[in-house]
Structure formats: structure tokens, C-alpha cells
Scaffold this motif. Structure first.
Motif: not given
Length: 655
Positions: A121-140
Motif C-alpha cells: 500500500g505504499n504507493e497509495w500513501a504516496k498518492v494521498a500525500q500528493r493529493l493533500i500537498l497539491e491542494r494545501l489551500d483546501t482545508v477540510t
């Protein structure tokens, strides 16, 4: 509903994996488990299996139970679509669930390398991190949940620099969302038309307390590293799991025992508040005591002598024991409680709850072993206080043995019960304390000491077995296991030759290295937190991976310029005795995504001197906002947005 029944019918790990083995045999894969290494999430049925693994193994640990399980599973069954590939929370849940899914397959179907289980599942964790960092202005709320789980995943992988940086992002997100405040004074949701639902409010509350616990772990009692202050936690403690699952509104106490939120009037809630609190609430209360203990240890220069009945030590000791005595029967570590908690997937949480207490006792009573912990401003015990010193040493030794006993008993119920990312460090510290006491405190020539050694040796070996089993779920466990074995071998415990000339805190000094780094004499002009923190603390481990880190206390020494040099693969592959270490972490050079420390790094950490006492100014920040409710700019709880603890799979226009 049909998918739910199908998942329940396949609840048995062996049945589940046998089914998948048949399914995957028709696909062009080299192994039936290769789908756990894919960059894309699998089909909905497999996602459901991973989510179940997450809830059964991670959800209840520490303070991660901030997602309402029934609502989440319902949403997963009814609204899942191809667009889930863009949701960070679902990705990190699947990544964490994948480790336990692979572990079940390894235990029930066919053995897998511990490294494969760890990286599932390491690749999915990388995707999760990328999704958050790409949208830092989306604070939910959803992104904050994902960030908290990513922090723990980074610690689990041994990527401490990543965890440290995420901890800062998480605290900023809590400030933006202002979830350290109750939404309004209607805690029992009597006016259901105003604000979030019962479950959403409890979910936010639990999420904020999770962030509080995370901050306490990162801060380790150092003011500069602590960003969440108790005085800003103006919410009640989490309710028990039954009330949360069944969506029952209730009142609980605040961080201070016996207290409720100030705006509650009269006898609202009556005497029924205490039973509303569960394992999470008691764990949070202990963490608040632990913060004070760690801060005390780092400011001994300003403290009263510990044998004074009014000293800070006496107060903290009383608070620790009062907390332990306050545990209800259902949370005590008894045979019946063990099986009850195992049945409700909470045995791991019960284990950590009790290990946290005895680990904190070890941290408080380390006053009796300043050489082991390299305490600065350690107390000098006069002749008339030698009995008190022996008391400190005995309590420290007994607490370490109790830790080993708890971990050993829980390990008998399966590796997954030792899933908390804090347990490897606790287990290793237990070993160090026991070896230190047997070889440095006791007279090895007496029969009493020989008897104590024979009684303690099984506990040491049990700890090492537990660390070995944790290697599938923790990136640092294998290194600590090797270090513990080396320490035990060199101590001579169980043999006729006992090592009396080496302190187990430094069991790995390189052959021929008789001149370890030393700080400059005198009081340093500047200092950094590294020198008062446990070598295995998140901050110190994170600093190890910073190539340009500044080390003010070592400026001018011959070794300072080399301390920041990244270890080469050759360095990692060699142990202190010169042979190739059997540790599986030596394979990490070709896989940079796994950031856990090597045995060589641990040796360097424990060889280094902790330097001068560091007493920084208080830089903890708080909201400073007294108004009720959430700030408008923080997003609040917009009409039309789904419940914040649920995955909102369809994209909004902002996506």
C-alpha cells in the motif's frame, strides 16, 4: 447491502485470501498480492476488504477513531465510483489496511517477506500525500483526517522527517478549522437544525484530540516543539465507542478530572458523565500528564530535589498513580479485559494505554539512572538519600519488567495487536533499562542478582521476539531488535561473565573508537532541542535526515563537520563488529521511499552526547480566539457539503 453481506461472508482471513487467490489466478500477475503494490486503488470489492482491515486494526489505536465506521462503510457501499481515485483519506486508509491484509495473507495462506508486508500500500500513501500537498489551500476535515493518518504512516515507515513536517501542517489545519472549540453550546444537539449532526461534532472533537496527542509526541516536553496548548483545548473529551457508533449525544469531562465545560449550567448531564468516557478519553488524560513529566525531566536545573514531599517529582508521581487508579475495571489489564477488548478490536489500544503509563513511570524515575539517560543537571543524592535512590532504581526496573510482561502477553494474541507505531521504542527502552539495572546497579556476584538475571532473561528475549514480529508493521523495529540482541549478548546476562564496564545506553561503540564527540566546554551560546531529547524521538530522528542541519553546540569540534554526512550504502551495510548486518533495513539504499533508520544510525545516535541543558522560551501558540463557533473563513460547515467524516467521492467544481 448486498456488498456488505458479501464482505461479512468472507470475514475469515483464510477464506478471504483463498477467494482472492482464485480470482487473481486469472489475471496476469506474478503474485496474488502484487495488486497491493499498484499505484491505483483496486476494484470496489477489494477496497472494502482494505477498509475493514483498517477499522479492525488502526481505528482504535491511540486516538485514530475519529471516523464513524457505519456511516463510512455505508457511503463506501452506495456511492463509490471511479472518482475515488482523487480522495486522499480513502487512499491512506487503504494503505494502512493493506499492511494488515498482507499480514493476514502471510499468516494464513503463504508466508511473505516482512518487507513486502511493511511496504504494502505504499504507493497509495504516496498518492494521498500528493493529493493533500497539491491542494494545501483546501482545508477540510477530511483532508485533516488524511494528514493525521499520513503522519502516523510516516512514523510507521521510519520516515521521521516526513512525519515531523506533517505535524506542523496538521496543527495549522486545526487552527484554520478551529476545531479546538465546540461548535456551539448545544452539546446534546437538542436543536438539530443548527450546525453539524451529533456524529459530525463527535468526529471533529476526536480529530482535534488526535492532533493534540500527535503534538505531544512530537514535542516530547520541549516548549519550542509544542504547538498545541492545553488551555486552547476548549472541547470535552471523546465519548465511549458505543455512544459514538450509535450516535448517542452525551456529555463528558474535560482534560481535568471532575471538570466539565464552563458554559454547562446546573446539573446538566448529572452524575452520568464519567461512564460516557472510554479508552480514548483516559489515554488523552495520560498524555497530558506525560507532557508534564517530559518537560520536568528537561528542566531539572530549575526543579526541587525529588525527595522533597512538595517537589515536582512527588506531584507528578502522585498524578501518574492517581490516573492509573482511576481506570475503570473494563480498562484494567486483566485476563477478562484482554479477551473483551480483543473481541471488540481494542486489545491493541488497551496494550498501548497501559504501556504508556509504565513508559511514563520509566521516564519519571529515570532520575535514578542519569548515566543511562545521560541526564543533564542530574541530582546528587547525599548519603542520607541512598534509600530513596535505590527506590527510584527499583521502581524503574519494575516498570521495565512490567512493560515486557504486557507486551509479551499481548503478542501471544497475534502480531497485529502490537500495531501501534510507539511500541517498538517502548519495547527497546524496556530492554535497555533491564540490562542497565542487572549489570550496573546490582552486584552481579551475589546469588540474589543471579536469580534476578534468570528471572529477567525470559523477559528480555520476549521483547526481542516482539520486536522481530513488529518488523512487518514498523520500519524501525528490525533495527531495534538487532540493537537489543547486541546489547543482550554484550551484557553477558545468562553467562558467567557480566560486562561491568559498559553502560547499555552506548552498547554499539565502534571498535577502536575511544574518542567520541564532545561538546565544547562551558555554557554554549546557542543550543538546539536535539540535546535534551531521546535519540529515538521524532525530532531527533528527523534531524538525522537533514543534510544541512545546524548543530550549534558542536561548532568547532573535529567531528561536527562529519555529523551531517549522509551515510553511504556501505556504512549502512556494516555493523560495528565489521560484518554485514542481517538487518533487512540494509536493503533500503535502493528504495528511498522507506526512510527508517539503520542500525548504524542508531549506534551513532546512542554514542552521541546529549549536550547541555536546553531551556527555550515558551513559544507555544494558541488560537487566542474567544468567540463561539467556527470562523467563517475556515469553511465552517457549509450547507450542501456532506458530513465531514464521510468521503465525498463526487468532485466539486473546485476539484
Amino acid at each position: 447491502m448486498q456488498q456488505n453481506e458479501q464482505r461479512q461472508a468472507l470475514a475469515s482471513p483464510a477464506t478471504t485470501h483463498a477467494h482472492l487467490a482464485v480470482e487473481e489466478s486469472n489475471e496476469r500477475e506474478s503474485s496474488p498480492m502484487d495488486w497491493l503494490t499498484s499505484r491505483h486503488l483496486p476494484n470496489p470489492w477489494k477496497i472494502g476488504l482494505l477498509v475493514e482491515e483498517y477499522f479492525n486494526n488502526i481505528h482504535s489505536l491511540r486516538c485514530f477513531a475519529f471516523i464513524h465506521r457505519p456511516s463510512f462503510l455505508q457511503k463506501l457501499d452506495t456511492e463509490i465510483s471511479k472518482k475515488y481515485q482523487k480522495h486522499a483519506l480513502l487512499h491512506i486508509i487503504c494503505a494502512l489496511g493493506a499492511q494488515f491484509y498482507a499480514l493476514s495473507y502471510s499468516e494464513n495462506v503463504s508466508p511473505l517477506p516482512s518487507r513486502f508486508v511493511l511496504l504494502a500500500g505504499n504507493e497509495w500513501a504516496k498518492v494521498a500525500q500528493r493529493l493533500i500537498l497539491e491542494r494545501l489551500d483546501t482545508v477540510t476535515i477530511e483532508n485533516l483526517m488524511a494528514a493525521v493518518l499520513l503522519y502516523d504512516y510516516a512514523v510507521r515507515m521510519g520516515n521521521f522527517a516526513n512525519a515531523f513536517m506533517f505535524s506542523g501542517l496538521i496543527t495549522r489545519m486545526t487552527q484554520a478549522l478551529q476545531i479546538n472549540l465546540e461548535y456551539n453550546t448545544d452539546l446534546l444537539c437538542q436543536n438539530s437544525d443548527v450546525g453539524p449532526s451529533i456524529t459530525a461534532r463527535e468526529s471533529r472533537r476526536r480529530l482535534m484530540w488526535s492532533c493534540y496527542v500527535m503534538d505531544a509526541f512530537v514535542g516530547s516536553g520541549v516548549d519550542q516543539l509544542t504547538l498545541v496548548d492545553e488551555k486552547d483545548m476548549k472541547i470535552q473529551l471523546p465519548c465511549n465507542e458505543r455512544n459514538f457508533i450509535q450516535q448517542i449525544p452525551c456529555l463528558t469531562e474535560t482534560l481535568d478530572p471532575g471538570n466539565r465545560l464552563k458554559f454547562l449550567v446546573g446539573d446538566q448531564g448529572g452524575t452520568m458523565i464519567l461512564p460516557n468516557m472510554g479508552i480514548m478519553a483516559y489515554f488523552i488524560r495520560h498524555i497530558s500528564i506525560r507532557k508534564r513529566v517530559l518537560r520536568y525531566i528537561k528542566h531539572l536545573g530549575d526543579a526541587m530535589v525529588p525527595w522533597d514531599p512538595k517537589s515536582e517529582f512527588a506531584i507528578l508521581d502522585a498524578d501518574c498513580r492517581a490516573w492509573y487508579e482511576s481506570l475503570p475495571a473494563s480498562l484494567q489489564f486483566t485476563p477478562s479485559a484482554i479477551y473483551i477488548r480483543k473481541d471488540s478490536s481494542q486489545l491493541g489500544a488497551l496494550c498501548v494505554l497501559h504501556c504508556a503509563h509504565f513508559q511514563t513511570i520509566c521516564d519519571l524515575y529515570r532520575l535514578g539512572a542519569p548515566a543511562l539517560y545521560k541526564l543533564r543537571a542530574a541530582f546528587d543524592f547525599p548519603p542520607e538519600q541512598q534509600d530513596f535512590l535505590r527506590h527510584l532504581q527499583q521502581v524503574l526496573f519494575d516498570a521495565a519488567k512490567t512493560l515486557a510482561t504486557i507486551i509479551g502477553e499481548v503478542a501471544e494474541h497475534g502480531t497485529r495487536m502490537l500495531a501501534d507505531s510507539w511500541l517498538p521504542t517502548i519495547t527497546y527502552d524496556s530492554c535497555r533499562i533491564m540490562v542497565y539495572h542487572l549489570t550496573q546497579i546490582l552486584d552481579y556476584r551475589t546469588e540474589e542478582t543471579k536469580t534476578a538475571m534468570m528471572q529477567t532473561l525470559p523477559l528480555l528475549r520476549s521483547n526481542i521476539r516482539a520486536l522481530n514480529s513488529m518488523a512487518s508493521l514498523s520500519g524501525i523495529a528490525a533495527s531495534l531488535s538487532s540493537a537489543a540482541e547486541t546489547m543482550l549478548d554484550r551484557s553477558g546476562i545468562g553467562s558467567e561473565v557480566i560486562a561491568q564496564n559498559s553502560v547499555p545506553d552506548d552498547p554499539y561503540q565502534s571498535m577502536g573508537d575511544e574518542n567520541p564527540s564532545e561538546s565544547l566546554p562551558g555554557t554554549p551560546v546557542q543550543s538546539a532541542p536535539d540535546y535534551v531529547l531521546n535519540p529515538l524521538s521524532i525530532f531527533r530522528m528527523a534531524r538525522k535526515s537533514v543534510p544541512e542541519r545546524h548543530e550549534p553546540e558542536k561548532a568547532g569540534t573535529s567531528s561536527a563537520s562529519n555529523s551531517a554526512r549522509p551515510e553511504s550504502c556501505a556504512d549502512v551495510d556494516q555493523s560495528t563488529s565489521g560484518h554485514v548486518d542481517r538487518n533487512p533495513t540494509t536493503e533500503a539504499c535502493n528504495e528511498p521511499e522507506l526512510g527508517h533508520a539503520s542500525l548504524e544510525e542508531l549506534q551513532t545516535l546512542f554514542m552521541s552526547d546529549l549536550g547541555w541543558a536546553w531551556q527555550p522560551a515558551d513559544t507555544a501558540v494558541g488560537s487566542g480566539i474567544e468567540g463561539a463557533g467556527l470562523l467563517p473563513w475556515a469553511g465552517g460547515y457549509p450547507v450542501g457539503q456532506g458530513e465531514p467524516w464521510l468521503p465525498v467521492f463526487p468532485f466539486s467544481q473546485q476539484s
